[in-house]
Design a protein around this motif. Structure first.
Motif, PDB file in Angstrom:
ATOM      1  N   ILE A   1       0.832  -1.198   0.000  1.00  0.00           N
ATOM      2  CA  ILE A   1       0.000   0.000   0.000  1.00  0.00           C
ATOM      3  C   ILE A   1       0.869   1.252   0.000  1.00  0.00           C
ATOM      4  CG2 ILE A   1      -1.657   1.333   1.379  1.00  0.00           C
ATOM      5  CD1 ILE A   1      -2.785  -1.422   2.302  1.00  0.00           C
ATOM      6  N   LEU A   2       1.848   1.303   0.876  1.00  0.00           N
ATOM      7  CA  LEU A   2       2.721   2.476   0.976  1.00  0.00           C
ATOM      8  C   LEU A   2       3.508   2.705  -0.311  1.00  0.00           C
ATOM      9  CD1 LEU A   2       3.916   4.727   2.774  1.00  0.00           C
ATOM     10  CD2 LEU A   2       5.693   3.090   3.397  1.00  0.00           C
ATOM     11  N   LEU A   3       4.123   1.653  -0.837  1.00  0.00           N
ATOM     12  CA  LEU A   3       4.917   1.810  -2.057  1.00  0.00           C
ATOM     13  C   LEU A   3       4.042   2.146  -3.259  1.00  0.00           C
ATOM     14  CD1 LEU A   3       7.486  -1.075  -1.546  1.00  0.00           C
ATOM     15  CD2 LEU A   3       7.950   1.377  -1.479  1.00  0.00           C
ATOM     16  N   SER A   4       2.831   1.619  -3.307  1.00  0.00           N
ATOM     17  CA  SER A   4       1.911   1.971  -4.394  1.00  0.00           C
ATOM     18  C   SER A   4       1.556   3.446  -4.336  1.00  0.00           C
ATOM     19  CB  SER A   4       0.644   1.129  -4.325  1.00  0.00           C
ATOM     20  OG  SER A   4       0.938  -0.223  -4.527  1.00  0.00           O
ATOM     21  N   ILE A   5       1.274   3.945  -3.140  1.00  0.00           N
ATOM     22  CA  ILE A   5       0.967   5.369  -2.981  1.00  0.00           C
ATOM     23  C   ILE A   5       2.170   6.220  -3.381  1.00  0.00           C
ATOM     24  CG2 ILE A   5       0.491   7.169  -1.260  1.00  0.00           C
ATOM     25  CD1 ILE A   5      -1.270   5.045   0.185  1.00  0.00           C
ATOM     26  N   LEU A   6       3.361   5.812  -2.952  1.00  0.00           N
ATOM     27  CA  LEU A   6       4.572   6.555  -3.324  1.00  0.00           C
ATOM     28  C   LEU A   6       4.790   6.528  -4.835  1.00  0.00           C
ATOM     29  CD1 LEU A   6       7.130   5.529  -0.547  1.00  0.00           C
ATOM     30  CD2 LEU A   6       6.223   7.808  -0.987  1.00  0.00           C
ATOM     31  N   TYR A   7       4.569   5.388  -5.455  1.00  0.00           N
ATOM     32  CA  TYR A   7       4.780   5.271  -6.895  1.00  0.00           C
ATOM     33  C   TYR A   7       3.782   6.133  -7.665  1.00  0.00           C
ATOM     34  CZ  TYR A   7       5.735   3.404 -11.470  1.00  0.00           C
ATOM     35  OH  TYR A   7       6.072   3.293 -12.797  1.00  0.00           O
ATOM     36  N   ILE A   8       2.518   6.066  -7.286  1.00  0.00           N
ATOM     37  CA  ILE A   8       1.497   6.880  -7.962  1.00  0.00           C
ATOM     38  C   ILE A   8       1.778   8.362  -7.754  1.00  0.00           C
ATOM     39  CG2 ILE A   8      -0.967   7.481  -7.934  1.00  0.00           C
ATOM     40  CD1 ILE A   8      -1.466   4.471  -7.315  1.00  0.00           C
ATOM     41  N   SER A   9       2.181   8.740  -6.534  1.00  0.00           N
ATOM     42  CA  SER A   9       2.516  10.137  -6.262  1.00  0.00           C
ATOM     43  C   SER A   9       3.704  10.597  -7.103  1.00  0.00           C
ATOM     44  CB  SER A   9       2.840  10.334  -4.782  1.00  0.00           C
ATOM     45  OG  SER A   9       1.746   9.992  -3.978  1.00  0.00           O
ATOM     46  N   ALA A  10       4.731   9.768  -7.186  1.00  0.00           N
ATOM     47  CA  ALA A  10       5.905  10.113  -7.993  1.00  0.00           C
ATOM     48  C   ALA A  10       5.520  10.244  -9.460  1.00  0.00           C
ATOM     49  CB  ALA A  10       6.997   9.061  -7.822  1.00  0.00           C
ATOM     50  N   TRP A  11       4.662   9.364  -9.917  1.00  0.00           N
ATOM     51  CA  TRP A  11       4.213   9.409 -11.305  1.00  0.00           C
ATOM     52  C   TRP A  11       3.451  10.704 -11.579  1.00  0.00           C
ATOM     53  CZ3 TRP A  11      -0.286   9.352 -14.250  1.00  0.00           C
ATOM     54  CH2 TRP A  11      -0.141   8.922 -15.565  1.00  0.00           C
ATOM     55  N   LEU A  12       2.543  11.072 -10.669  1.00  0.00           N
ATOM     56  CA  LEU A  12       1.757  12.296 -10.848  1.00  0.00           C
ATOM     57  C   LEU A  12       2.627  13.546 -10.744  1.00  0.00           C
ATOM     58  CD1 LEU A  12      -1.487  11.373  -8.873  1.00  0.00           C
ATOM     59  CD2 LEU A  12      -1.201  11.559 -11.352  1.00  0.00           C
ATOM     60  N   ILE A  13       3.575  13.550  -9.823  1.00  0.00           N
ATOM     61  CA  ILE A  13       4.481  14.694  -9.684  1.00  0.00           C
ATOM     62  C   ILE A  13       5.339  14.830 -10.939  1.00  0.00           C
ATOM     63  CG2 ILE A  13       6.516  15.542  -8.425  1.00  0.00           C
ATOM     64  CD1 ILE A  13       5.178  14.345  -5.885  1.00  0.00           C
ATOM     65  N   GLY A  14       5.877  13.723 -11.423  1.00  0.00           N
ATOM     66  CA  GLY A  14       6.684  13.765 -12.639  1.00  0.00           C
ATOM     67  C   GLY A  14       5.881  14.237 -13.833  1.00  0.00           C
ATOM     68  N   LEU A  15       4.650  13.778 -13.939  1.00  0.00           N
ATOM     69  CA  LEU A  15       3.777  14.215 -15.027  1.00  0.00           C
ATOM     70  C   LEU A  15       3.496  15.708 -14.922  1.00  0.00           C
ATOM     71  CD1 LEU A  15       2.033  13.302 -17.446  1.00  0.00           C
ATOM     72  CD2 LEU A  15       0.164  12.956 -15.817  1.00  0.00           C
ATOM     73  N   SER A  16       3.212  16.181 -13.711  1.00  0.00           N
ATOM     74  CA  SER A  16       2.942  17.608 -13.500  1.00  0.00           C
ATOM     75  C   SER A  16       4.161  18.457 -13.850  1.00  0.00           C
ATOM     76  CB  SER A  16       2.548  17.866 -12.051  1.00  0.00           C
ATOM     77  OG  SER A  16       1.413  17.129 -11.705  1.00  0.00           O
ATOM     78  N   ILE A  17       5.332  18.023 -13.433  1.00  0.00           N
ATOM     79  CA  ILE A  17       6.554  18.769 -13.738  1.00  0.00           C
ATOM     80  C   ILE A  17       6.779  18.837 -15.249  1.00  0.00           C
ATOM     81  CG2 ILE A  17       9.088  18.663 -13.580  1.00  0.00           C
ATOM     82  CD1 ILE A  17       8.705  17.630 -10.702  1.00  0.00           C
ATOM     83  N   ASN A  18       6.552  17.728 -15.947  1.00  0.00           N
ATOM     84  CA  ASN A  18       6.724  17.731 -17.399  1.00  0.00           C
ATOM     85  C   ASN A  18       5.705  18.624 -18.092  1.00  0.00           C
ATOM     86  OD1 ASN A  18       8.995  16.135 -17.681  1.00  0.00           O
ATOM     87  ND2 ASN A  18       7.811  14.239 -17.613  1.00  0.00           N
ATOM     88  N   ILE A  19       4.472  18.637 -17.602  1.00  0.00           N
ATOM     89  CA  ILE A  19       3.449  19.516 -18.192  1.00  0.00           C
ATOM     90  C   ILE A  19       3.823  20.970 -17.982  1.00  0.00           C
ATOM     91  CG2 ILE A  19       1.050  20.288 -17.960  1.00  0.00           C
ATOM     92  CD1 ILE A  19       0.311  17.340 -17.461  1.00  0.00           C
ATOM     93  N   VAL A  20       4.258  21.314 -16.779  1.00  0.00           N
ATOM     94  CA  VAL A  20       4.662  22.701 -16.499  1.00  0.00           C
ATOM     95  C   VAL A  20       5.850  23.101 -17.368  1.00  0.00           C
ATOM     96  CG1 VAL A  20       5.658  24.213 -14.724  1.00  0.00           C
ATOM     97  CG2 VAL A  20       3.702  22.767 -14.171  1.00  0.00           C
ATOM     98  N   ASP A  21       6.842  22.220 -17.479  1.00  0.00           N
ATOM     99  CA  ASP A  21       8.003  22.504 -18.334  1.00  0.00           C
ATOM    100  C   ASP A  21       7.584  22.705 -19.790  1.00  0.00           C
ATOM    101  OD1 ASP A  21       9.698  22.391 -16.171  1.00  0.00           O
ATOM    102  OD2 ASP A  21      10.428  20.358 -16.611  1.00  0.00           O
ATOM    103  N   TYR A  22       6.661  21.888 -20.244  1.00  0.00           N
ATOM    104  CA  TYR A  22       6.180  22.010 -21.625  1.00  0.00           C
ATOM    105  C   TYR A  22       5.453  23.332 -21.824  1.00  0.00           C
ATOM    106  CZ  TYR A  22       3.555  21.168 -25.886  1.00  0.00           C
ATOM    107  OH  TYR A  22       3.014  21.269 -27.130  1.00  0.00           O
ATOM    108  N   LEU A  23       4.594  23.692 -20.862  1.00  0.00           N
ATOM    109  CA  LEU A  23       3.827  24.936 -20.998  1.00  0.00           C
ATOM    110  C   LEU A  23       4.723  26.168 -20.910  1.00  0.00           C
ATOM    111  CD1 LEU A  23       0.616  24.062 -18.970  1.00  0.00           C
ATOM    112  CD2 LEU A  23       0.898  24.163 -21.461  1.00  0.00           C
ATOM    113  N   GLU A  24       5.802  26.084 -20.138  1.00  0.00           N
ATOM    114  CA  GLU A  24       6.742  27.200 -20.064  1.00  0.00           C
ATOM    115  C   GLU A  24       7.496  27.374 -21.375  1.00  0.00           C
ATOM    116  OE1 GLU A  24       9.245  26.422 -16.728  1.00  0.00           O
ATOM    117  OE2 GLU A  24       7.802  27.231 -15.288  1.00  0.00           O
ATOM    118  N   GLY A  25       7.670  26.283 -22.109  1.00  0.00           N
ATOM    119  CA  GLY A  25       8.390  26.335 -23.389  1.00  0.00           C
ATOM    120  C   GLY A  25       7.566  26.889 -24.517  1.00  0.00           C
ATOM    121  N   ILE A  26       6.258  26.979 -24.336  1.00  0.00           N
ATOM    122  CA  ILE A  26       5.375  27.475 -25.402  1.00  0.00           C
ATOM    123  C   ILE A  26       5.448  28.969 -25.494  1.00  0.00           C
ATOM    124  CG2 ILE A  26       2.974  27.694 -26.122  1.00  0.00           C
ATOM    125  CD1 ILE A  26       2.471  24.933 -25.141  1.00  0.00           C
TER     126      ILE A  26
END
Length: 131
Positions: free
Chosen positions: A106-131
């Motif tokens: 349970i703990l590692l699944s939550i950490l993995y999903i959180s890391a995935w969402l944070i990484g996705l958010s960071i990539n979206i922000v980086d992409y939007l800043e590049g536009i």
């Protein structure tokens, strides 16, 4: 053949959900009951998550979190063992290990999903800043 094994291993490390689904499907094909199949699939995925979570976190922040995850796992095991020892006269080791392993899942699944969402958010922000 070596490359196929490396690719499959890499895909499973990057997406442990695939391991969960494949393990569950294999167990069901072997006529294992649903609850036991889910439990076994979670057990296999927990082992993979111990490698996937530090890999995902390192890819985001370029810092190794392996030692922190190991320390956290040991503290959880010590805490649950202490609680089990205080509440019961005799510790049922297999049941305790199963409980600890499921909490890790349970703990590692939550950490993995959180890391995935944070990484996705960071990539979206980086992409939007590049536009």
């Amino acid at each position: 053949m070596k490359t196929v094994i490396e690719v499959v291993g890499g895909v499973i490390l990057v997406c442990p959900l695939i391991a969960l689904i494949v393990t569950y499907m294999i167990c069901r094909k072997m006529k294992i009951k649903k609850m036991h199949a889910v439990g076994f699939a979670a057990d296999v995925t927990t082992f993979i998550l111990f490698f996937s979570v530090p890999l995902a976190l390192k890819s985001i922040w370029e810092i190794s979190f392996s030692m922190y995850i190991i320390i956290l796992a040991l503290l959880i095991a010590l805490g649950l063992t202490f609680i089990d020892w205080r509440t019961k006269k005799e510790i049922d080791v297999p049941l305790l290990l199963k409980k600890i392993w499921r909490i890790y899942f349970i703990l590692l699944s939550i950490l993995y999903i959180s890391a995935w969402l944070i990484g996705l958010s960071i990539n979206i922000v980086d992409y939007l800043e590049g536009i």
